[in-house]
Design a protein around this motif. Structure first.
Motif, mmCIF file in Angstrom:
data_model
loop_
_atom_site.group_PDB
_atom_site.id
_atom_site.type_symbol
_atom_site.label_atom_id
_atom_site.label_comp_id
_atom_site.label_asym_id
_atom_site.label_seq_id
_atom_site.Cartn_x
_atom_site.Cartn_y
_atom_site.Cartn_z
ATOM 1 N N GLN A 195 45.543 51.542 36.165
ATOM 2 C CA GLN A 195 47.162 51.254 36.345
ATOM 3 C C GLN A 195 47.281 50.393 37.743
ATOM 4 O O GLN A 195 48.627 50.320 37.821
ATOM 5 C CB GLN A 195 47.674 52.648 36.131
ATOM 6 N N ASN A 196 46.534 49.863 38.221
ATOM 7 C CA ASN A 196 46.610 49.192 39.565
ATOM 8 C C ASN A 196 47.594 50.040 40.589
ATOM 9 O O ASN A 196 48.359 49.291 41.396
ATOM 10 C CB ASN A 196 47.357 47.950 39.031
ATOM 11 N N VAL A 197 47.161 51.220 40.810
ATOM 12 C CA VAL A 197 47.835 52.046 41.861
ATOM 13 C C VAL A 197 47.215 52.093 43.245
ATOM 14 O O VAL A 197 47.908 52.058 44.176
ATOM 15 C CB VAL A 197 47.846 53.612 41.332
ATOM 16 N N ILE A 198 45.878 51.675 42.999
ATOM 17 C CA ILE A 198 45.171 51.406 44.330
ATOM 18 C C ILE A 198 45.433 50.191 44.787
ATOM 19 O O ILE A 198 44.385 49.015 44.253
ATOM 20 C CB ILE A 198 43.739 52.093 44.445
ATOM 21 N N SER A 199 46.084 49.563 45.668
ATOM 22 C CA SER A 199 46.468 48.331 46.011
ATOM 23 C C SER A 199 45.085 47.303 46.418
ATOM 24 O O SER A 199 44.955 46.393 46.323
ATOM 25 C CB SER A 199 47.572 47.975 46.999
ATOM 26 N N GLU A 200 44.495 48.315 47.363
ATOM 27 C CA GLU A 200 43.351 47.521 48.098
ATOM 28 C C GLU A 200 42.265 47.176 47.020
ATOM 29 O O GLU A 200 41.455 46.483 47.286
ATOM 30 C CB GLU A 200 42.626 48.646 49.106
ATOM 31 N N LEU A 201 42.580 47.693 45.857
ATOM 32 C CA LEU A 201 41.344 47.512 44.654
ATOM 33 C C LEU A 201 41.846 46.987 43.509
ATOM 34 O O LEU A 201 41.524 46.850 42.736
ATOM 35 C CB LEU A 201 40.572 48.744 44.337
ATOM 36 N N ASP A 202 42.952 46.204 43.874
ATOM 37 C CA ASP A 202 43.818 45.791 42.711
ATOM 38 C C ASP A 202 43.208 44.113 42.266
ATOM 39 O O ASP A 202 42.652 43.553 43.086
ATOM 40 C CB ASP A 202 45.192 45.547 43.109
ATOM 41 N N GLY A 203 43.252 43.845 41.040
ATOM 42 C CA GLY A 203 42.939 42.414 40.859
ATOM 43 C C GLY A 203 41.324 42.310 40.354
ATOM 44 O O GLY A 203 41.042 41.253 39.847
ATOM 45 N N TYR A 204 40.641 43.128 40.114
ATOM 46 C CA TYR A 204 39.441 43.123 39.467
ATOM 47 C C TYR A 204 39.416 43.382 37.883
ATOM 48 O O TYR A 204 40.269 44.273 37.561
ATOM 49 C CB TYR A 204 38.499 44.346 40.178
ATOM 50 N N THR A 248 34.139 44.298 39.638
ATOM 51 C CA THR A 248 33.751 42.754 39.467
ATOM 52 C C THR A 248 34.804 41.892 39.156
ATOM 53 O O THR A 248 35.678 42.293 38.056
ATOM 54 C CB THR A 248 32.386 42.599 38.727
ATOM 55 N N SER A 249 35.020 40.623 39.465
ATOM 56 C CA SER A 249 35.961 39.492 38.865
ATOM 57 C C SER A 249 35.349 38.181 39.154
ATOM 58 O O SER A 249 34.326 38.216 40.283
ATOM 59 C CB SER A 249 37.238 39.669 39.468
ATOM 60 N N ASP A 250 35.507 37.326 38.662
ATOM 61 C CA ASP A 250 35.156 35.890 38.683
ATOM 62 C C ASP A 250 35.304 35.333 40.048
ATOM 63 O O ASP A 250 34.912 34.331 40.618
ATOM 64 C CB ASP A 250 35.376 35.084 37.633
ATOM 65 N N ASP A 251 36.388 35.822 40.642
ATOM 66 C CA ASP A 251 37.098 35.150 41.913
ATOM 67 C C ASP A 251 37.068 35.985 43.261
ATOM 68 O O ASP A 251 37.655 35.553 44.089
ATOM 69 C CB ASP A 251 38.428 34.584 41.501
ATOM 70 N N ARG A 252 36.145 36.929 43.089
ATOM 71 C CA ARG A 252 36.235 37.781 44.261
ATOM 72 C C ARG A 252 34.689 38.602 44.288
ATOM 73 O O ARG A 252 33.854 38.780 43.390
ATOM 74 C CB ARG A 252 37.110 38.676 44.319
#
Length: 237
Positions: free
Chosen positions: A94-103, A124-128
């Motif tokens: 739910q993207n509640v933890i802002s420091e770990l958002d975007g993966y 994991t994500s392709d851009d980080r």
């Protein structure tokens, strides 16, 4: 995260670490499974209200699992440490933890490190950078401060060394404290309980391991991450 329909009772005693006798509202007494290997200091006083989840599995020895307790000061505590990962997983989704958002990808229980460990989450994500997240459940409150651990933990020390090695490989490593105690607003490491763990944590921080601390909303129906909490440590002690 929503609990299944919980059954209210009154705690008689917790014993042998994994057992708790509870008097239900109809006066009957049941023995429930206590899914918490820690000392549970300040979490298991006789006479406190507790909530149990029932099981329909006929093969289980105990028909109930202890999930929640309400203290004399009206603080809610999630005693089921196994719920911590599920709580964090929901927060990540739910993207509640802002420091770990975007993966874009979240994997659970991934093998890593040189000491035969499993990390709770690999993001994991392709851009980080890949991000390894270890989750710890916190329920110990003393002198207005929350602490981890509540008992000596060799396993916890190993996890810290593994996280440090991840940072040295050029990746992110995060130790996330999931605080399942509504009375905790400030948190630190329990150096007075496990000085070896405290020393390993200080080294991990120096090596670049990130520390996140999140508190939960808890009641008899729901438990979910709802706020960031301040974490402090005396690195020079």
């Amino acid at each position: 995260m929503q609990y299944p329909k919980l059954i209210q009772g009154t705690l008689i005693k917790r014993y042998k670490r994994f057992l708790a006798d509870v008097q239900l509202e109809d006066g009957s007494v049941v023995t429930a499974h206590c899914p918490n290997t820690g000392a549970m200091t300040g979490c298991a006083e006789a006479g406190w209200l507790v909530w149990l989840s029932p099981s329909t599995n006929p093969k289980r020895k105990l028909a109930y699992t202890w999930e929640v307790v309400k203290t004399a000061k009206h603080h809610w505590i999630g005693v089921n440490t196994h719920k911590a990962n599920a709580i964090v997983k929901e927060a990540l989704e739910q993207n509640v933890i802002s420091e770990l958002d975007g993966y874009s990808r979240h994997q659970s229980e991934v093998k890593f490190g040189e000491e035969n460990s499993r990390v709770d989450f690999l993001l994991t994500s392709d851009d980080r950078l890949d991000c390894y997240v270890e989750v710890k459940s916190v329920t110990l409150l003393q002198n207005e401060v929350g602490y981890f651990p509540d008992a000596k933990t060799i396993r916890g020390q190993k996890h810290l060394r593994e996280l440090s090695s991840i940072v040295k490989q050029g990746k992110r490593a995060v130790l996330l404290f999931c605080v399942q105690h509504t009375g905790i607003e400030l948190m630190s490491v329990a150096e007075h309980i496990d000085p070896d763990y405290a020393n390993e944590l200080k080294l991990a921080i120096e090596n670049g391991v990130e520390i996140l601390c999140y508190g939960c909303h808890i009641d008899a129906e729901n438990i979910y991450i709802n706020q960031t909490l301040k974490f402090f440590i005396n690195v020079n002690s």
